[in-house]
Design a protein around this motif. Sequence first.
Motif, PDB file in Angstrom:
ATOM      1  N   VAL A   1      -8.345  -7.440   1.000  1.00 11.76           N
ATOM      2  CA  VAL A   1      -7.546  -6.572   1.873  1.00 11.76           C
ATOM      3  C   VAL A   1      -8.372  -5.416   2.457  1.00 11.76           C
ATOM      4  O   VAL A   1      -7.835  -4.560   3.156  1.00 11.76           O
TER       5      VAL A   1
ATOM      6  N   ALA B   1       0.830  -1.213   0.000  1.00 10.72           N
ATOM      7  CA  ALA B   1       0.000   0.000   0.000  1.00 10.72           C
ATOM      8  C   ALA B   1       0.851   1.244   0.000  1.00 10.72           C
ATOM      9  O   ALA B   1       2.048   1.192  -0.072  1.00 10.72           O
TER      10      ALA B   1
ATOM     11  N   THR C   1      -2.946  -3.710   3.150  1.00 10.83           N
ATOM     12  CA  THR C   1      -2.354  -4.479   2.053  1.00 10.83           C
ATOM     13  C   THR C   1      -1.202  -5.365   2.500  1.00 10.83           C
ATOM     14  O   THR C   1      -0.876  -6.319   1.809  1.00 10.83           O
TER      15      THR C   1
END
Length: 163
Positions: free
Chosen positions: A155, A19, A117
């Motif tokens: 996620v 992320a 993530t």
Amino acid sequence: MYYKPRAIIILISAFLFSACSSHKQSNAPSTLANSAQSIFIKESNSIYKQPFDTWQGTPYKYGGDSKNGVDCSAFVQRIYLETENRYLPRTTYEQSKLGTKIKLSQAKSGDLVFFKTTHKDRHVGIYLDDQHFMHASTSKGVIISRLNNPYWASVFWQVRRVN
């Protein structure tokens, strides 16, 4: 030793996707086709249509906060400033503490959607409607994606209503 293909794909995915709090990233395969993005946003009555039109395709840049390159939290910050004249914190972590946590089924245009993530990395976008959200993708820049895409669904962390 024989490994099942699905297990291998999951293992590889875990290493590849991260992320916006990570320096090196690749984006999850969750974008709408360009024509689908254009149709979706053109049909939308959202106040986010104009900002998306001007930011669409802006490249991802970790730490970036301009149309030369932007990361996910800066994109959210800039969109809120442009559309609602409201200043949000700069980081995904600080944004994830704003407002009220709500159920995904209650999400409305403008709510913030968050993803975990990796163990420590987070990603943020702005909910539009009908399971769509806009965000700064690490591989395609500013785009619209679907929350029910298998990657994003796996996620998904939370939705927060800031207003």
